[in-house]
Design an enzyme around this catalytic site. Structure first.
Site, PDB file in Angstrom:
ATOM      1  N   ASP A  89       0.589  -1.289   0.326  1.00 55.77           N
ATOM      2  CA  ASP A  89      -0.140  -0.293   0.339  1.00 55.77           C
ATOM      3  C   ASP A  89       1.351   1.282  -0.131  1.00 55.77           C
ATOM      4  O   ASP A  89       1.964   1.082   0.402  1.00 55.77           O
ATOM      5  CB  ASP A  89      -0.925   0.009   1.091  1.00 55.77           C
ATOM      6  CG  ASP A  89      -1.396   1.106   1.102  1.00 55.77           C
ATOM      7  OD1 ASP A  89      -2.231   1.456   0.452  1.00 55.77           O
ATOM      8  OD2 ASP A  89      -2.411   1.029   1.954  1.00 55.77           O
ATOM      9  N   GLY A 218      -8.661   5.503   1.820  1.00 55.12           N
ATOM     10  CA  GLY A 218      -9.026   6.469   2.428  1.00 55.12           C
ATOM     11  C   GLY A 218     -10.964   6.111   2.252  1.00 55.12           C
ATOM     12  O   GLY A 218     -11.889   6.666   2.847  1.00 55.12           O
TER      13      GLY A 218
END
Ligand code: G3H
Ligand code: 13P
Ligand code: ZN
Length: 314
Positions: A89, A218
């Site tokens: 990530d 997010g």
């Protein structure tokens, strides 16, 4: 079923109009909870680790951390009947990305989104060539992760969110496998000051112009009951606000196939741990005090798998 390439999981999701959560881990306990959730829901799973997670797991040595994560994930994946992949990530450091590829990660994200468009494209293309030569798939990001409302204060949000025409060119030029377009989300527990909203027109245009699986970063929802439980036992999460479930399902309708989730898992774990320790002040066996936090993380993951439509898609 096995340890697989993230691209396989996401192309199937793209064809089937559903999304798969990408779940961040830093340690064994979160992985155990996620695996249990995936098995119970018969769902594909994408596990992801940040560069910070790799350093943490390796006690400062990301090479060692990367190897450890691959071994841990494979130890589960090779013995269950759902497809599982392991993804880097927000990879920003070339050396860490290379360590992950060498260790056996299924896919990587090259995050050069802080650079101007041309440089982002150049860096991404370079990484795609390397990763594809060894069968590893690649995610990249376009635009910056900032809330629409926040951003309006400092600059026009058009400047920070993805430009759909640029997204088309970016995908064509780089050969990236999946793309994270900035459409108004941000990391962490404090995403929106006012009403939560994302730029769906922009998302639809990016999907129409690229056709590739799209990623929502997010994407934690910060569930009210988790926030309340944590606060009941001493946490201060005043003002915490995530992406509501309805907005998530809508974003899947418009082409999101990978939904990055970290904050919700962290909050669930700490809420339950706080409660357990408050109620059991004499306990010091981690196998006991990690039990209910793992259970709550598992339930949060199961909720997500159902919400995003990937239950029974293994
Ligand atoms: O996108 C960020 C993830 O939540 C990982 O965060 O760098 O604190 O591990 P981290
Ligand atoms: P959250 O902070 O909303 O969980 O987002 C996680 C994420 O985007 C990881 O890349
Ligand atoms: Zn992210």
């Amino acid at each position: 079923m096995p340890y697989v390439n993230t691209k396989t999981i996401l192309e199937k999701a793209n064809r089937g109009y559903y999304a798969v959560p990408a779940l961040n881990i830093n340690n064994l306990e979160f992985l155990q909870a996620i695996i249990d959730a995936g098995v119970e829901e018969k769902s594909p799973l994408i596990i992801e680790t940040s560069e910070g997670a790799m350093k943490y797991a390796g006690n400062g040595d990301y090479n060692r951390g990367a190897k450890l994560f691959v071994l841990m994930v494979r130890a589960f994946a090779d013995n269950i009947d759902i497809p599982v992949s392991l993804h880097v990530d927000h990879g920003k450091d070339f050396k860490i990305l290379m360590a992950a590829i060498k260790a056996g990660y299924s896919s990587i994200m090259i995050d050069a989104s802080e650079y101007p468009f041309e440089k982002n494209m150049e860096e991404t293309k370079k990484m795609v060539e390397i990763a594809h030569s060894v069968g590893v798939s690649v995610e990249a990001e376009l635009g910056r992760l900032v809330g629409i409302e926040d951003n309006v204060v400092v600059e026009s949000h058009e400047a920070a969110l993805v430009d759909p025409q640029e997204a088309k060119l970016f995908v064509e030029e780089t050969g990236v496998d999946f793309l994270a377009p900035a459409i108004g989300t941000s990391h962490g527990a404090f995403k929106f000051k006012g009403e939560a909203r994302l730029d769906f027109d922009r998302l639809k245009q990016v999907k129409d112009l690229t056709g590739v699986p799209l990623v929502l970063h997010g994407a934690s929802s910060v569930p009210e009951d988790i926030k309340k439980l944590a606060e009941e036992y001493g946490a201060d999460f005043k003002g915490a606000k995530g992406v509501p479930s309805e907005i998530l399902t809508e974003s899947v309708k418009y082409g999101i196939n990978k939904v990055n989730t970290d904050t919700d898992l962290r909050m669930a774990f700490i809420a339950s741990l706080r409660e357990y320790l408050a109620k059991n002040p004499g306990e010091f066996d981690p196998r006991k005090y990690f039990k209910t936090p793992k259970e709550l993380v598992k339930n949060i993951v199961k909720d997500r798998l159902r919400l995003l439509g990937c239950s029974n898609k293994a």
